[in-house]
Enzyme design. Structure first.
Site, PDB file in Angstrom:
ATOM      1  N   CYS A   1       0.868  -1.183   0.000  1.00 53.27           N
ATOM      2  CA  CYS A   1       0.000   0.000   0.000  1.00 53.27           C
ATOM      3  C   CYS A   1       0.898   1.224   0.000  1.00 53.27           C
ATOM      4  O   CYS A   1       1.636   1.455   0.960  1.00 53.27           O
ATOM      5  CB  CYS A   1      -0.918   0.003   1.218  1.00 53.27           C
ATOM      6  SG  CYS A   1      -1.888   1.519   1.394  1.00 53.27           S
ATOM      7  N   GLY A   2       0.860   1.995  -1.081  1.00 49.79           N
ATOM      8  CA  GLY A   2       1.741   3.146  -1.194  1.00 49.79           C
ATOM      9  C   GLY A   2       1.447   4.229  -0.181  1.00 49.79           C
ATOM     10  O   GLY A   2       2.361   4.807   0.422  1.00 49.79           O
TER      11      GLY A   2
ATOM     12  N   THR B   1      -0.235   2.836  -4.801  1.00 52.32           N
ATOM     13  CA  THR B   1       0.224   1.954  -5.872  1.00 52.32           C
ATOM     14  C   THR B   1      -0.617   2.167  -7.128  1.00 52.32           C
ATOM     15  O   THR B   1      -0.117   2.067  -8.248  1.00 52.32           O
ATOM     16  CB  THR B   1       0.167   0.478  -5.446  1.00 52.32           C
ATOM     17  OG1 THR B   1      -1.166   0.139  -5.031  1.00 52.32           O
ATOM     18  CG2 THR B   1       1.143   0.183  -4.322  1.00 52.32           C
ATOM     19  N   GLY B   2      -1.901   2.480  -6.940  1.00 43.84           N
ATOM     20  CA  GLY B   2      -2.767   2.752  -8.079  1.00 43.84           C
ATOM     21  C   GLY B   2      -2.365   4.011  -8.827  1.00 43.84           C
ATOM     22  O   GLY B   2      -2.407   4.051 -10.064  1.00 43.84           O
TER      23      GLY B   2
ATOM     24  N   CYS C   1      -5.148   5.717  -3.622  1.00 49.70           N
ATOM     25  CA  CYS C   1      -4.387   4.466  -3.673  1.00 49.70           C
ATOM     26  C   CYS C   1      -3.019   4.803  -4.233  1.00 49.70           C
ATOM     27  O   CYS C   1      -2.903   5.213  -5.397  1.00 49.70           O
ATOM     28  CB  CYS C   1      -5.103   3.434  -4.548  1.00 49.70           C
ATOM     29  SG  CYS C   1      -4.177   1.900  -4.777  1.00 49.70           S
TER      30      CYS C   1
ATOM     31  N   GLU D   1     -10.458  -0.572  -5.048  1.00 47.99           N
ATOM     32  CA  GLU D   1      -9.416  -1.438  -4.504  1.00 47.99           C
ATOM     33  C   GLU D   1      -9.991  -2.804  -4.146  1.00 47.99           C
ATOM     34  O   GLU D   1     -11.052  -2.896  -3.515  1.00 47.99           O
ATOM     35  CB  GLU D   1      -8.793  -0.800  -3.255  1.00 47.99           C
ATOM     36  CG  GLU D   1      -7.942   0.428  -3.556  1.00 47.99           C
ATOM     37  CD  GLU D   1      -7.006   0.756  -2.421  1.00 47.99           C
ATOM     38  OE1 GLU D   1      -6.180  -0.107  -2.070  1.00 47.99           O
ATOM     39  OE2 GLU D   1      -7.103   1.876  -1.876  1.00 47.99           O
ATOM     40  N   ARG D   2      -9.298  -3.837  -4.549  1.00 51.35           N
ATOM     41  CA  ARG D   2      -9.738  -5.192  -4.218  1.00 51.35           C
ATOM     42  C   ARG D   2      -9.744  -5.334  -2.697  1.00 51.35           C
ATOM     43  O   ARG D   2      -8.809  -4.963  -2.006  1.00 51.35           O
ATOM     44  CB  ARG D   2      -8.839  -6.247  -4.864  1.00 51.35           C
ATOM     45  CG  ARG D   2      -7.392  -6.195  -4.441  1.00 51.35           C
ATOM     46  CD  ARG D   2      -6.591  -7.341  -5.020  1.00 51.35           C
ATOM     47  NE  ARG D   2      -5.200  -7.243  -4.568  1.00 51.35           N
ATOM     48  CZ  ARG D   2      -4.272  -8.146  -4.792  1.00 51.35           C
ATOM     49  NH1 ARG D   2      -4.550  -9.236  -5.467  1.00 51.35           N
ATOM     50  NH2 ARG D   2      -3.041  -7.973  -4.340  1.00 51.35           N
TER      51      ARG D   2
ATOM     52  N   ASN E   1       1.454  -5.279  -6.486  1.00 56.00           N
ATOM     53  CA  ASN E   1       0.077  -5.773  -6.464  1.00 56.00           C
ATOM     54  C   ASN E   1      -0.541  -5.461  -7.826  1.00 56.00           C
ATOM     55  O   ASN E   1      -0.079  -4.577  -8.538  1.00 56.00           O
ATOM     56  CB  ASN E   1      -0.728  -5.162  -5.299  1.00 56.00           C
ATOM     57  CG  ASN E   1      -0.685  -3.649  -5.290  1.00 56.00           C
ATOM     58  OD1 ASN E   1      -0.062  -3.026  -6.141  1.00 56.00           O
ATOM     59  ND2 ASN E   1      -1.338  -3.032  -4.337  1.00 56.00           N
TER      60      ASN E   1
ATOM     61  N   HIS F   1      -2.816  -4.226 -10.969  1.00 58.28           N
ATOM     62  CA  HIS F   1      -3.647  -3.070 -11.315  1.00 58.28           C
ATOM     63  C   HIS F   1      -4.116  -3.161 -12.757  1.00 58.28           C
ATOM     64  O   HIS F   1      -3.377  -3.606 -13.642  1.00 58.28           O
ATOM     65  CB  HIS F   1      -2.863  -1.768 -11.131  1.00 58.28           C
ATOM     66  CG  HIS F   1      -2.556  -1.459  -9.709  1.00 58.28           C
ATOM     67  ND1 HIS F   1      -3.389  -0.722  -8.911  1.00 58.28           N
ATOM     68  CD2 HIS F   1      -1.503  -1.829  -8.932  1.00 58.28           C
ATOM     69  CE1 HIS F   1      -2.859  -0.631  -7.692  1.00 58.28           C
ATOM     70  NE2 HIS F   1      -1.720  -1.297  -7.684  1.00 58.28           N
TER      71      HIS F   1
END
Length: 281
Positions: free
Chosen positions: A73-74, A226-227, A224, A215-216, A164, A166
Site C-alpha cells: 500500500c503506497g 500503488t494505483g 491508492c 481497490e480489491r 500488487n 492493477h
C-alpha cells in the site's frame, strides 16, 4: 484486552495502525473486519501492523476491510515511515527509513515541516508489465490499451503490477461512474486470477491525471498510492505523459506526485496522523 492504535491517512486512504513492537495483535484478519466498519467502529480502509523486521527498520502488514492481506500500500507505507519516527522506533533525525513489505523492502525519504514528518517520497521499485507476473490471463509481452469485454462492454485496459495487480482504464470522464456496480466486475473478472485493483483515469494534460480507484478487498477508496503509480506508468506507456517527469495524480482525497523512470517509480505524498486511542478487543 485493550490495544493502542493510531489513525493515519495519506490523501484520505485511511488505516488503523498498531505498534506490534510493543503489543501482540491476534487474528488481524478478523480485527480488520471489525474495526474498519465506519458506522460501528473506528472506521478505515483496513488495519496496518508495524512489526519488527530482520531486513529493515520495520515490517508492514496490511489487512483490507474484508480481512484479506494485501502485499503493498503506497499511502500506507508513507504513513508507516512517519509512524516509526513518531513512535521512537528509529532515531528522530533520520532522513530515510527502510520498510519491509510483502513486495520487498521500500526505501523512503522523509519530508519534514517544522521538524515534524508530514510526508515522504517512496522508491516503489520497477513497474512490472509482464502479464504472467501481474498476473493477468492475457497473451503477449504486455497488456497496453488492450480491448477486453467486462460487464457487457468493451474496455481498453492497461495492466501493471506495483507489487500488487492493477488494471488501468482511460476515459473522458470519471466523476459519474457507478463504481459500486462496475468495480466488482473488474475486481473479480476471471482474467485476474488474484483479483485486481482498478483505476479509472481522465488525462487532464501531459503532467496531470484525475483518478478514481476501486481497490480489491476495500471497494472505492479516496486514494491508492500503488494505483497512482500504476496510472502514471500506464499513461506513459500509452503515450499520454512523458517519462522521467513529475506527473500529478488528482485523487478524491488529495494529490500524489509520481515519476516513472527506467529504473524505478517514485511516489511523493502526505502522511497524516488523525488521532490516537485505545480499543477493547
Amino acid at each position: 484486552m485493550k490495544l493502542s492504535f493510531t489513525k493515519m491517512h495519506g490523501c484520505g486512504n485511511d488505516y488503523i495502525y498498531f505498534n506490534a513492537f510493543t503489543q501482540s495483535i491476534h487474528n488481524p484478519e478478523e480485527l480488520s473486519i471489525r474495526l474498519s466498519q465506519r458506522r460501528k467502529s473506528i472506521g478505515g480502509d483496513g488495519i496496518i501492523l508495524v512489526c519488527p523486521s530482520d531486513a529493515a527498520d520495520a515490517k508492514m502488514r496490511i489487512f483490507n476491510a474484508d480481512g484479506s492481506e494485501a502485499k503493498m500500500c503506497g499511502n500506507g507505507v508513507r504513513c508507516v515511515a512517519k509512524f516509526v519516527v513518531d513512535q521512537g522506533l528509529v532515531p528522530s533525525d533520520r532522513e530515510t527509513v527502510a520498510i519491509d513489505t510483502l513486495s520487498g523492502v521500500k526505501t523512503i525519504r522523509l519530508l519534514r515541516e517544522n521538524g515534524q514528518v508530514v510526508g515522504a517520497t517512496v522508491d516503489m521499485a520497477q513497474a512490472i508489465l509482464t502479464p504472467k507476473e501481474i498476473p493477468v490471463l492475457l497473451e503477449g509481452d504486455r497488456v497496453i490499451g488492450r480491448p477486453v469485454e467486462i460487464a457487457g462492454k468493451s474496455w481498453d485496459i492497461t495492466c501493471v503490477s506495483m507489487g500488487n495487480p492493477h488494471c488501468v482504464v482511460f476515459m473522458d470522464q470519471v466523476e459519474t461512474l457507478n463504481l459500486e456496480q462496475l468495480g466488482p466486475c473488474f475486481e473479480k473478472n476471471p482474467i485476474f486470477p488474484e483479483q485486481v485493483n482498478t483505476e479509472f483515469i481522465r488525462v487532464l494534460d501531459p503532467h496531470t491525471l484525475q483518478m478514481r480507484v476501486w481497490e480489491r478487498g476495500s471497494g472505492e477508496t479516496w486514494a491508492c498510492g500503488t494505483g497512482a503509480c500504476a496510472a502514471a506508468v500506464a499513461a506513459v506507456e500509452n503515450g499520454y505523459c512523458p517519462k522521467n517527469e513529475d506527473i500529478t495524480v488528482h485523487l478524491v482525497g488529495g494529490d500524489l506526485v509520481i515519476r516513472y523512470t527506467d529504473q524505478t517509480v517514485y511516489m511523493t505524498g502526505e502522511a497524516v496522523t488523525a488521532f490516537e486511542g485505545e480499543v477493547e478487543v
